[in-house]
Motif scaffolding. Structure first.
Motif, PDB file in Angstrom:
ATOM      1  N   GLY A   1     -73.520-103.075 -49.797  1.00 38.75           N
ATOM      2  CA  GLY A   1     -73.227-102.827 -48.486  1.00 38.75           C
ATOM      3  C   GLY A   1     -74.189-101.954 -47.784  1.00 38.75           C
ATOM      4  O   GLY A   1     -75.042-101.083 -48.299  1.00 38.75           O
ATOM      5  N   THR A   2     -73.744-101.513 -46.504  1.00 36.31           N
ATOM      6  CA  THR A   2     -74.673-100.628 -45.691  1.00 36.31           C
ATOM      7  C   THR A   2     -73.463 -99.710 -45.098  1.00 36.31           C
ATOM      8  O   THR A   2     -72.574-100.040 -44.342  1.00 36.31           O
TER       9      THR A   2
ATOM     10  N   GLU B   1     -70.445 -92.899 -42.379  1.00 33.10           N
ATOM     11  CA  GLU B   1     -69.030 -92.899 -42.503  1.00 33.10           C
ATOM     12  C   GLU B   1     -68.493 -91.715 -43.339  1.00 33.10           C
ATOM     13  O   GLU B   1     -69.143 -90.910 -43.954  1.00 33.10           O
ATOM     14  N   SER B   2     -67.234 -91.338 -42.954  1.00 30.99           N
ATOM     15  CA  SER B   2     -66.641 -90.040 -43.724  1.00 30.99           C
ATOM     16  C   SER B   2     -66.580 -90.366 -45.432  1.00 30.99           C
ATOM     17  O   SER B   2     -66.183 -91.814 -45.370  1.00 30.99           O
ATOM     18  N   LEU B   3     -66.284 -89.443 -46.075  1.00 38.16           N
ATOM     19  CA  LEU B   3     -65.776 -89.830 -47.529  1.00 38.16           C
ATOM     20  C   LEU B   3     -64.398 -90.732 -47.589  1.00 38.16           C
ATOM     21  O   LEU B   3     -64.456 -91.523 -48.520  1.00 38.16           O
TER      22      LEU B   3
ATOM     23  N   GLU C   1     -61.813 -95.792 -48.567  1.00 43.55           N
ATOM     24  CA  GLU C   1     -60.961 -96.709 -48.112  1.00 43.55           C
ATOM     25  C   GLU C   1     -61.449 -98.188 -48.307  1.00 43.55           C
ATOM     26  O   GLU C   1     -60.893 -99.117 -48.779  1.00 43.55           O
ATOM     27  N   ALA C   2     -62.763 -98.138 -48.063  1.00 41.22           N
ATOM     28  CA  ALA C   2     -63.640 -99.475 -48.123  1.00 41.22           C
ATOM     29  C   ALA C   2     -63.575 -99.952 -49.668  1.00 41.22           C
ATOM     30  O   ALA C   2     -63.447-100.990 -50.009  1.00 41.22           O
ATOM     31  N   ILE C   3     -63.902 -98.927 -50.673  1.00 42.14           N
ATOM     32  CA  ILE C   3     -63.743 -99.145 -52.118  1.00 42.14           C
ATOM     33  C   ILE C   3     -62.475 -99.276 -52.604  1.00 42.14           C
ATOM     34  O   ILE C   3     -62.363-100.643 -53.175  1.00 42.14           O
ATOM     35  N   ARG C   4     -61.599 -99.130 -51.865  1.00 43.93           N
ATOM     36  CA  ARG C   4     -60.267 -99.387 -52.425  1.00 43.93           C
ATOM     37  C   ARG C   4     -59.762-100.950 -52.020  1.00 43.93           C
ATOM     38  O   ARG C   4     -59.346-101.552 -52.648  1.00 43.93           O
ATOM     39  N   PHE C   5     -60.292-100.931 -50.657  1.00 45.68           N
ATOM     40  CA  PHE C   5     -59.982-102.195 -50.136  1.00 45.68           C
ATOM     41  C   PHE C   5     -60.802-103.487 -50.946  1.00 45.68           C
ATOM     42  O   PHE C   5     -60.277-104.428 -51.083  1.00 45.68           O
TER      43      PHE C   5
END
Length: 91
Positions: free
Chosen positions: A44-45, A49-51, A56-60
């Motif tokens: 992805g790109t 973004e904040s940590l 949250e993107a990784i968790r999702f």
């Protein structure tokens, strides 16, 4: 060195390697409760973004959960999501 840029393109990067880059970018430490989690790949790109947003993107998109305490991110397997994730991969 793309981890230094505001725009960060991730191409089939394992979570273990991505964590090392996040450690440098955000001056944090990652602790995994399971080495298998380090093998999940991401692409992805990211653009400034904040940590927390990245985590949250990784968790999702993976069967993990995490806790941020001060400068340490604890990454753990999410048992319920892990079962669903395996089912999706085998169908």
């Amino acid at each position: 060195i793309s981890w230094k840029d505001k725009r960060w393109v991730i191409s089939n990067e394992k979570l273990g390697d991505l964590a090392k880059k996040l450690e440098r970018r955000f001056e944090v430490n990652f602790i995994f409760d399971n080495d298998v989690l380090k093998e999940y790949s991401f692409r992805g790109t990211l653009e400034d973004e904040s940590l927390e947003q990245i985590m949250e993107a990784i968790r999702f998109t993976s069967p993990i959960k995490y806790v941020i305490e001060d400068k340490t991110i604890y990454v753990m397997a999410d048992g319920q999501k892990m079962d669903k994730f395996r089912k999706l991969l085998t169908e």
